[in-house]
Design a protein around this motif. Sequence first.
Motif, PDB file in Angstrom:
ATOM      1  N   THR A  13      -1.529   3.121 -10.438  1.00  0.00           N
ATOM      2  CA  THR A  13      -2.987   3.132 -10.602  1.00  0.00           C
ATOM      3  C   THR A  13      -3.395   1.960 -11.505  1.00  0.00           C
ATOM      4  O   THR A  13      -2.532   1.253 -12.048  1.00  0.00           O
ATOM      5  N   ALA A  56      -2.939  -1.814  -6.797  1.00  0.00           N
ATOM      6  CA  ALA A  56      -3.392  -0.659  -7.581  1.00  0.00           C
ATOM      7  C   ALA A  56      -4.388  -1.065  -8.680  1.00  0.00           C
ATOM      8  O   ALA A  56      -4.988  -0.207  -9.315  1.00  0.00           O
ATOM      9  N   ARG A 116       2.840   6.168  -7.075  1.00  0.00           N
ATOM     10  CA  ARG A 116       1.672   6.587  -7.878  1.00  0.00           C
ATOM     11  C   ARG A 116       1.164   5.502  -8.830  1.00  0.00           C
ATOM     12  O   ARG A 116       0.850   5.798  -9.994  1.00  0.00           O
ATOM     13  N   ASP A 157       1.243   3.877  -3.291  1.00  0.00           N
ATOM     14  CA  ASP A 157       0.885   5.283  -3.088  1.00  0.00           C
ATOM     15  C   ASP A 157       2.076   6.190  -3.440  1.00  0.00           C
ATOM     16  O   ASP A 157       1.949   7.152  -4.197  1.00  0.00           O
ATOM     17  N   ALA A 176       0.844  -1.210   0.000  1.00  0.00           N
ATOM     18  CA  ALA A 176       0.000   0.000   0.000  1.00  0.00           C
ATOM     19  C   ALA A 176       0.876   1.256   0.000  1.00  0.00           C
ATOM     20  O   ALA A 176       0.630   2.206  -0.752  1.00  0.00           O
ATOM     21  N   THR A 177       1.915   1.240   0.829  1.00  0.00           N
ATOM     22  CA  THR A 177       2.800   2.402   0.916  1.00  0.00           C
ATOM     23  C   THR A 177       3.499   2.660  -0.419  1.00  0.00           C
ATOM     24  O   THR A 177       3.568   3.801  -0.894  1.00  0.00           O
TER      25      THR A 177
END
Length: 505
Positions: free
Chosen positions: A194, A221, A192, A189, A185-186
Amino acid sequence: MTNPLYDQLFGKHAGKQTPFLLFRDGTVLTHAAFLEQAARFAHVLTEGGLKPGDRVAVQVHKSAEALALYAACVQAGIVFLPLNTAYTVDELDYFIDNSGARIVICDDGSKTLLQPVADRLGAGVETLNADGSGSLSDRSAAMPAHYPTVERSADDLAAFLYTSGTTGRSKGAMLTQDNLLSNAATLADLWRFTAEDVLLHALPIFHTHGLFVATNVTLIAGGSMIFLPKFDQDAVIDLLPKATAMMGVPTFYTRLLGDERFNRELTGHMRLFVSGSAPLLAETHKDFEDRTGHRILERYGMTETNMNTSNPYDGERKAGTVGPPLPGVELIITDPDTALELPHGDIGQIEVRGPNVFKGYWQMPEKTAAELRDNGFFITGDLGRIDEDGYVQIVGRNKDLIISGGYNIYPKEIELLLDEQPGVLESAVIGVPHADFGETVLGVIVPRPGETPDPEQILQVAGASLARFKHPRKLVIVDSLPRNTMGKVQKNLLRDAFKDTFAAG
Ligand code: MCA
Ligand code: AMP
């Protein structure tokens, strides 16, 4: 939430007809089809008697099915234990025995050799080949495409990864659901990621980098991956135009820089290149920018901790540094002798604490206690400093480790084997610079008085029990090993004496 890792990486994509894995031949596997295969595998494993918490040892080639097996284990609460395809039967024997794996999954070609080992250790054997065929797939064909996800908590074990040690005995690093999930998750994020991302995936999937960084980040993602069986320069160059991001070890990038097709035009559309697992030379960082206009994003991790630091996505990506600690990760520099934290800017041992740090080594409480402090800090064995901007620089290692092409090699394991060979009094194994692999293995041998060991024969013996990437590329014979007043072999002097052995590659 019933099974956080499954739900966040896999479950949320159930039924989606969106592409997940793209192959060089143009074939596409959707998220839905991938998860159906995983569910079928989960049925085979549990109908074979496996229970949550049991280990499955997996030595298979990279394929969609191999990845589905990982998903199946997560869904069924089974601990996934991936193993380097280069490991020999001797090496596998130890991992199966030590982990208590209830089942071993290998390809048909290895079955004859592994079956007796598995029989002796009371484990079952199923096969899964590079093309997806094998007994596991055969049995899965009749299974339902839905599997009721087993409930797990964030603290439950998800995977074992074996990492060698300075004593020569490998240790099973126990990774929890949350270790993997929090890190994915880190990173997703920070970098970036997606659902629009297409990651060019050329890493092996039996180590942290290819499995937990590259794959988990893409999965969380909701993106897709161009899934190559291995790093193949032509394939990478062919497929880069379809990708948005790539992750690799430094050898990937030095090899690409050696190819004139790898240029600004080919890479202009790319969003991100990430490097890790071994030091990226500042020179490579610079050459890469000159050639492509991209600044490689270097990050730093370990099997026991997943990723600890990363250069920023926006902001300065400093060559020769691995960036600041990740959000949620604490990183301190301590004095190796006193364990006290050192003043800012000083060089010392790197220690890390955070949700990424593993639970300990499987059934090795002393080794766990030696490296994982009661206060939660893990002693990485790397030496570094934190610069004025808070970026971490790795300056060396406080552990006897060689990193060749991103694979870790512990000299002790090789020295123990060399020492047993006819005519050998003692040995020292060191890493020396190598243009392609960064470092490579050199064995230094001292003969017994009056005897003449045969390097060719020794290399042959080593070859039978050690994975190919651990083999000394060369054995040299010396009269004696340099030692300090405490009698410890001064490997730094040997490294210096032999540093030019492979300098030209
Ligand atoms: C292959 N060989 C190697 C290596 N790889 N020898 C030493 N070191 C290696 N890394 C052997 C082959 O068996 C072959 O032997 C000969 O060297 C040359 O093979 P070649 O075809 O050139 O190699 P390749 O198959 O192209 O592989 C090189 C590679 C590969 C692409 C760099 O090793 C690779 O994918 N490395 C990535 C490793 C990785 O994922 N590490 C992450 C660990 P012969 O010719 O005699 O048959 S996770 C980690 O470290 C932490 C957590 C982190 O921070 O990520
Ligand atoms: P492993 O045993 O595969 O987990 O390897 C972890 C080790 O790889 C670390 O302790 C470091 O020594 C090394 N490593 C990983 N990433 C980097 C990096 N970006 N720069 C230098 N060393 C690294």
